[in-house]
Motif scaffolding. Structure first.
Motif, PDB file in Angstrom:
ATOM      1  N   ASP A  47       0.846  -1.200   0.000  1.00 18.34           N
ATOM      2  CA  ASP A  47       0.000   0.000   0.000  1.00 18.34           C
ATOM      3  C   ASP A  47       0.879   1.245   0.000  1.00 18.34           C
ATOM      4  OD1 ASP A  47      -2.068  -1.777   0.123  1.00 18.34           O
ATOM      5  OD2 ASP A  47      -2.543  -1.418   2.230  1.00 18.34           O
ATOM      6  N   VAL A  48       1.596   1.455  -1.087  1.00 19.28           N
ATOM      7  CA  VAL A  48       2.562   2.550  -1.172  1.00 19.28           C
ATOM      8  C   VAL A  48       2.402   3.284  -2.504  1.00 19.28           C
ATOM      9  CG1 VAL A  48       4.297   1.455   0.310  1.00 19.28           C
ATOM     10  CG2 VAL A  48       4.305   0.968  -2.145  1.00 19.28           C
ATOM     11  N   PRO A  49       2.766   4.574  -2.539  1.00 22.57           N
ATOM     12  CA  PRO A  49       2.974   5.230  -3.831  1.00 22.57           C
ATOM     13  C   PRO A  49       4.322   4.776  -4.379  1.00 22.57           C
ATOM     14  CG  PRO A  49       3.510   6.737  -2.065  1.00 22.57           C
ATOM     15  CD  PRO A  49       3.017   5.468  -1.408  1.00 22.57           C
ATOM     16  N   ALA A 303       8.976  -1.329  11.824  1.00 24.97           N
ATOM     17  CA  ALA A 303       8.016  -0.841  12.815  1.00 24.97           C
ATOM     18  C   ALA A 303       6.702  -1.615  12.721  1.00 24.97           C
ATOM     19  CB  ALA A 303       7.767   0.651  12.603  1.00 24.97           C
ATOM     20  N   GLY A 304       6.304  -1.963  11.496  1.00 21.79           N
ATOM     21  CA  GLY A 304       5.078  -2.730  11.310  1.00 21.79           C
ATOM     22  C   GLY A 304       5.166  -4.119  11.914  1.00 21.79           C
ATOM     23  N   LEU A 373       1.866  -7.224   5.799  1.00 20.78           N
ATOM     24  CA  LEU A 373       1.919  -6.082   6.704  1.00 20.78           C
ATOM     25  C   LEU A 373       2.449  -4.810   6.036  1.00 20.78           C
ATOM     26  CD1 LEU A 373       5.153  -5.898   7.593  1.00 20.78           C
ATOM     27  CD2 LEU A 373       4.486  -7.714   9.132  1.00 20.78           C
ATOM     28  N   ALA A 374       2.539  -4.825   4.718  1.00 18.62           N
ATOM     29  CA  ALA A 374       2.989  -3.623   3.994  1.00 18.62           C
ATOM     30  C   ALA A 374       1.817  -2.667   3.808  1.00 18.62           C
ATOM     31  CB  ALA A 374       3.603  -3.999   2.652  1.00 18.62           C
ATOM     32  N   THR A 375       1.355  -2.147   4.927  1.00 23.24           N
ATOM     33  CA  THR A 375       0.224  -1.235   4.934  1.00 23.24           C
ATOM     34  C   THR A 375       0.404  -0.259   6.081  1.00 23.24           C
ATOM     35  OG1 THR A 375      -2.195  -1.174   4.825  1.00 23.24           O
ATOM     36  CG2 THR A 375      -1.229  -2.698   6.422  1.00 23.24           C
ATOM     37  N   SER A 376      -0.532   0.628   6.254  1.00 24.28           N
ATOM     38  CA  SER A 376      -0.409   1.653   7.295  1.00 24.28           C
ATOM     39  C   SER A 376      -0.658   1.060   8.678  1.00 24.28           C
ATOM     40  CB  SER A 376      -1.410   2.770   7.040  1.00 24.28           C
ATOM     41  OG  SER A 376      -2.734   2.302   7.252  1.00 24.28           O
TER      42      SER A 376
END
Length: 392
Positions: A47-49, A303-304, A373-376
């Motif tokens: 979930d990244v630009p 951190a995630g 977990l590559a999200t906010s």
């Protein structure tokens, strides 16, 4: 060798840049497979630009109408420079590389070079489900050598497997996932050297899927398989795809050790027609100029991982996460929840959160799920809340 600029200080956190409303405008698999009330943390999309150098390079190519067929060695040169700086490895020889459409299709082509129909291909389960699908589809036979204690390579059973599959003097290959998906295990130099020794002893050809190589946690060292002693006959697949979220811009590189150069030279010429020219441009830009963005991402992923561990401990302590050293995937042991072999089904049906079922990952996958977990932090927190509600 192409130089890589110094990492850019003060890069914004890519995982905090996009809100859920904006993400739901995407039309990719992650966001279109399930209804809008489902929170998708399954397939490997971040979930990244995109990193700004990647956007700039692709935009300039489009403005030029530079949308033909790929050519040249810029991608391989960029990867060689990245490897020298990132992993202190000067072993990528551009003349022993080939552009392939993506890592899994590259794996298929490498396996075709070193095995024939019906030959065994060894994998370390639980492992990325397409390993089973692609191997079977190409008329090879999957042989599992499950991971051992701590979800690390189990060398004694691996040696037994190598011995057994080559007992009839047939050909065999070992498809190594490094770093390992789904566990996030990073194989050590000693483990990989032991693998190379076993492979040479039993005549097994190693093909290493190293697509997650850029995504190691701070303080963890990724070791390229071809860098260890005895791996000269090995083959590897690498790509910027996972590190920079470029799955839709198809391109990857096949690498051959010195003893496998003749094998790679037999790669059919038509394979080079499959990669996207825009993909090659994007991947090259990422490796050359996107390392600051990557470092910001890695810090956020670390951190995630900590946040996920804390959230699970507080809200669903029966779930045991595997301590991951790489990737942006979390392998979660849910067997204590009593949800059966496929807890992902319950999390989807009752919690409206989509995770990857552990079953397709092979032996060791039952009772597990894989979480992206590559999200906010906000989305990750809501996902765990829904998981907790599932078993409340």
């Amino acid at each position: 060798m192409t130089s890589i600029p110094h990492d850019t200080p003060g890069e914004p956190d890519p995982l905090r840049a996009l809100g859920l409303e904006r993400l739901r405008c995407r039309t990719s698999m992650k966001w279109r497979t399930y209804p809008e009330d489902v929170l998708p943390l399954w397939v490997a999309e971040m979930d990244v630009p995109l990193a700004e150098p990647v956007v700039r390079a692709v935009t300039e190519a489009l403005a030029l109408g530079d949308t033909g067929y790929p050519a040249g060695t810029a991608y391989a040169e960029a990867l060689a420079a990245f490897a020298a700086k990132r992993w202190n490895w000067d072993g990528i020889a551009v003349e022993r590389t080939a552009i392939v459409p993506d890592v899994m299709l590259g794996v298929v082509e490498m396996l075709k070079l070193v095995t024939g129909p019906g030959d065994p291909v060894i994998v370390n389960s639980p492992v990325y489900p397409p390993f089973y699908q692609f191997i079977t589809h190409m008329d090879r036979r999957v042989v599992e050598a499950p991971l051992g204690a701590g979800l690390r390579l189990d060398l004694d059973p691996l040696a037994d497997t190598f011995r057994n599959v080559t007992a009839g003097q047939g050909r065999a290959a070992y498809l190594l996932c490094s770093p390992h998906n789904p566990t996030g295990t990073v194989h050590t130099a000693a483990e990989l050297a032991a693998v190379a020794d076993l492979a040479e002893r039993y005549g097994v050809r190693v093909v290493a899927d190293e697509i997650h190589a850029p995504l190691v946690a701070p303080g963890v060292t990724f070791v390229p398989y071809l860098s260890v002693p005895g791996a000269e006959r090995g083959l590897s697949l690498m790509s910027a795809s996972k590190g920079w979220n470029l799955a839709g811009l198809k391109a990857a590189l096949a690498l051959a050790g010195p003893g496998a150069a003749a094998d790679l030279a037999r790669l059919p010429e038509e394979v080079s027609h499959g990669p996207s020219h825009l993909g090659v441009i994007a991947h090259t830009a990422a490796l050359n100029d996107g390392t600051g963005w990557l470092d910001a991402l890695l810090a956020s992923l670390d951190a995630g991982r900590s946040l996920l561990t804390a959230l699970l401990a507080e809200h669903v302590p029966a779930i045991r996460p595997c301590p991951a050293e790489a990737t942006y995937l979390a392998w979660l042991d849910c067997r204590a929840l009593g949800l059966g072999d496929d807890p992902a089904e319950a999390f989807l049906d009752r919690g409206r959160v989509a995770l990857s079922s552990g079953l397709p990952f092979g032996t060791g996958g039952a009772g597990h799920v894989r979480l992206n977990l590559a999200t906010s932090p906000e989305i990750l927190t809501e996902a765990v809340r829904r998981m907790a509600a599932t078993v409340a």
